[in-house]
Design an enzyme around this catalytic site. Structure first.
Site, PDB file in Angstrom:
ATOM      1  N   ASP A 381      28.349  84.959  15.600  1.00  0.00           N
ATOM      2  CA  ASP A 381      28.978  85.954  16.479  1.00  0.00           C
ATOM      3  C   ASP A 381      27.984  86.668  17.382  1.00  0.00           C
ATOM      4  OD1 ASP A 381      31.700  85.718  16.059  1.00  0.00           O
ATOM      5  OD2 ASP A 381      31.731  87.063  14.337  1.00  0.00           O
ATOM      6  N   LYS A 384      28.961  88.411  20.655  1.00  0.00           N
ATOM      7  CA  LYS A 384      29.643  89.709  20.719  1.00  0.00           C
ATOM      8  C   LYS A 384      28.784  90.780  21.387  1.00  0.00           C
ATOM      9  CE  LYS A 384      32.703  89.284  16.673  1.00  0.00           C
ATOM     10  NZ  LYS A 384      33.033  89.837  15.346  1.00  0.00           N
ATOM     11  N   HIS A 409      32.999  85.483  23.915  1.00  0.00           N
ATOM     12  CA  HIS A 409      31.796  85.640  23.091  1.00  0.00           C
ATOM     13  C   HIS A 409      31.307  84.295  22.538  1.00  0.00           C
ATOM     14  CE1 HIS A 409      34.362  85.365  19.461  1.00  0.00           C
ATOM     15  NE2 HIS A 409      33.245  85.187  18.779  1.00  0.00           N
ATOM     16  N   HIS A 436      35.396  78.979  16.656  1.00  0.00           N
ATOM     17  CA  HIS A 436      36.780  79.406  16.883  1.00  0.00           C
ATOM     18  C   HIS A 436      37.679  78.253  17.344  1.00  0.00           C
ATOM     19  CE1 HIS A 436      36.623  83.634  16.001  1.00  0.00           C
ATOM     20  NE2 HIS A 436      35.535  83.783  16.746  1.00  0.00           N
ATOM     21  N   ASP A 464      34.176  81.904   8.038  1.00  0.00           N
ATOM     22  CA  ASP A 464      34.319  83.147   8.808  1.00  0.00           C
ATOM     23  C   ASP A 464      35.686  83.781   8.580  1.00  0.00           C
ATOM     24  OD1 ASP A 464      33.680  85.155  10.648  1.00  0.00           O
ATOM     25  OD2 ASP A 464      34.486  84.005  12.324  1.00  0.00           O
TER      26      ASP A 464
END
Length: 536
Positions: A381, A384, A409, A436, A464
């Site tokens: 991540d 972010k 992100h 993702h 995650d």
């Protein structure tokens, strides 16, 4: 000590006496093997009689008799440690003995045994040519070979054989050290390294006895009741790994170990050895080997050389570990910065890393690849950092535009990491980009489907989400475990790789153990109740 009072003449037994003489005399535990090759039985008998009380360096002679070239070849193959061959030239053929010599040197390639040619027909085998062409060590005519000369010849031959064997033992030992050093230097785990040291040392000494490897704490405080921790073991101590040496060693051994550690010198005892070595990094280690009879000078020299190499290996290993620890800390710190900005704790990063490593190992990836995934997933991540706090920490449902921004992100993290030439950061870039994506192709940023998504991305996606739903977030409270599992099962083949879901359920206790090992701390007053399932 040599014990023989030779007369000046050899005397020959008659054929009948020779016939009852054993062809192969009993082999003693400590002896020099002598192969007599001659087609005359009387030669065998008189040779054995002349040397029956012979001793060299406390070892007697054991005789083998061959009456033909074929017998000689068979016996020398069965007894490759033979020290001397007393070889006749003319037997069933005029050059049978020479064929035996050629067989020994060229076919079975035994350069160690000393070949003494004894001939009664010197004209059949001229000395100058034979000694060179057939690698003969000594040449005697039977008419000149008195008992005294036979004694002298055997003594000189045994000395030569002993010295050659000693040199060869040194050579083999050094080869083992080079091979062992090459092997253990490749090991980047401390436990594997010390286990390799123990294994290779036993191989060098040809030991199969009880032994342990123990390592001191490495601090100056070791002078004040410093602890010894067993990192690798074998034999009677194989169940003592990770125990304090004081828990398993008898008091007498404890005293010896602490004395060696205090004097910083290896010590040799009648039936065991304690080796000490240190490294420039301050690490001090001890190797204990039990069950030895006597270590000769060669073995002691080999141990000294090997432990010197081990010390160098320890220096390299500690340097590697220091660099690895720095790298790990940097990666996790950067990952935690991204999580802190979204009011999450670094425990999310640590847990996801552990989940990914566990999934990778259960999936069948190598330990090295699983460890790489463990480190790289900490950066999943990192993108972010490009998202505004007002969006990242919004407690209410995101608007379509805000969600579009949030989804950037993944690409932002990839762009940040992709330019690195380091394999670990390339892995991290791939994870940041794909974690993702969804198995059915409905994820982002590229809508990849099934195995188009790299296994690293599929593993991190499941890890995650499992941790995100298990943790309190600013926009919702953690879900109960049964609800999380129901959701993951529902998303099997949709969001998540079916095989990975099955692996998780088959090993659920291990995942729960990781989840409970590092708990988040939140100010619950900041939390809001929400049914929103936000998994960005």
């Amino acid at each position: 000590m040599i014990e023989l009072q030779p007369s000046d003449e050899l005397f020959f037994a008659d054929e009948e006496a020779a016939a009852v003489t054993n062809d192969i005399m009993p082999i003693e535990k400590e002896c020099w093997k002598v192969l007599i090759v001659d087609d005359e039985h009387s030669v065998h008998a008189v040779t054995k009689l002349a040397l029956q009380n012979f001793k060299f360096e406390g070892k007697t002679l054991s005789f083998f008799s061959a009456y033909s070239a074929a017998d000689a070849k068979q016996l020398i193959q069965e007894n490759p440690d033979t020290a001397i061959v007393l070889l006749d030239v003319v037997m069933e053929t005029d050059d049978a003995g020479l064929e035996v010599a050629k067989f020994i040197r060229e076919e079975i390639k035994n350069p160690f045994v000393r070949i003494i040619l004894r001939t009664g027909q010197a004209g059949q085998a001229p000395e100058e040519r034979i000694v060179i062409d057939y690698d003969i060590n000594d040449y005697k005519e039977k008419t000149e070979l008195t008992a005294r000369k036979l004694f002298t010849t055997v003594v000189s031959s045994l000395r030569a054989f002993r010295d050659i064997i000693t040199i060869d033992a040194n050579r083999k030992g050094l080869e083992k050290i080079i091979e062992a050093s090459s092997t253990i230097f490749k090991m980047q785990s401390m436990t594997k390294f010390v286990s390799g040291v123990l294994t290779q040392l036993i191989a060098i000494l040809k030991l199969n006895k009880n032994s342990i490897y123990c390592r001191a704490s490495g601090f100056a405080a070791t002078k004040n009741n410093g602890e010894f921790l067993i990192l690798a073991a074998t034999g009677d101590y194989q169940n003592s790994i990770n125990k304090n040496i004081d828990e398993v060693a008898p008091f007498s051994l404890q005293e010896e170990l602490h004395q060696v550690f205090k004097t910083k010198q290896s010590s040799y005892f009648s039936d065991h050895f304690i080796g000490y070595f240190n490294s420039s990094s301050g690490s001090e280690s001890i190797i204990y080997l039990q069950g030895l009879n006597h270590l000769d000078d060669i073995q002691r020299d080999l141990i000294t050389v090997f432990l010197t190499n081990v010390s160098t290996g320890f220096d390299n290993l500690y340097l590697h570990q220091e660099l690895s620890n720095n790298q790990t800390e940097l990666l996790f710190t950067l990952g935690e910065i991204a999580e802190i900005r979204s009011q999450e704790t670094g425990c999310h990063v640590k847990r996801v890393a552990k989940y990914t490593k566990l999934l990778a190992l259960k999936y069948g990836l190598s330990p090295e690849e699983a460890e790489s995934l463990n480190l790289a997933s900490a950066m999943h991540d990192i993108g972010k950092l490009s998202i505004k706090d007002s969006i990242l920490n919004k407690p209410d449902k995101l608007t379509d535009e805000e969600f579009r921004i949030i989804k950037t992100h993944a690409i932002a993290g990839y762009q940040l990491l992709r330019t690195s030439s380091r394999k670990l950061l390339q892995t991290a870039a791939l994870i940041a980009l794909q974690h993702h994506e969804k198995y059915d192709g409905s994820g982002y940023p590229k809508g990849l489907k099934g195995e188009e998504i790299h296994i690293y991305g599929r593993i991190t996606a499941l890890a995650d989400v499992f941790d995100a739903l298990s943790s309190d977030r600013v926009y919702r409270r953690a879900w109960p475990l049964d609800k999380i599992l129901a959701y993951i099962k529902e998303q099997r083949g949709l969001h998540f790789d079916p095989q990975l879901v099955d692996i998780m359920f088959d090993n659920l206790e291990e995942f729960i153990e990781i989840r409970d090992s590092c708990l988040d701390t939140y100010d619950n007053s900041l939390l809001v109740d929400s049914t929103t399932c936000s998994l960005f």
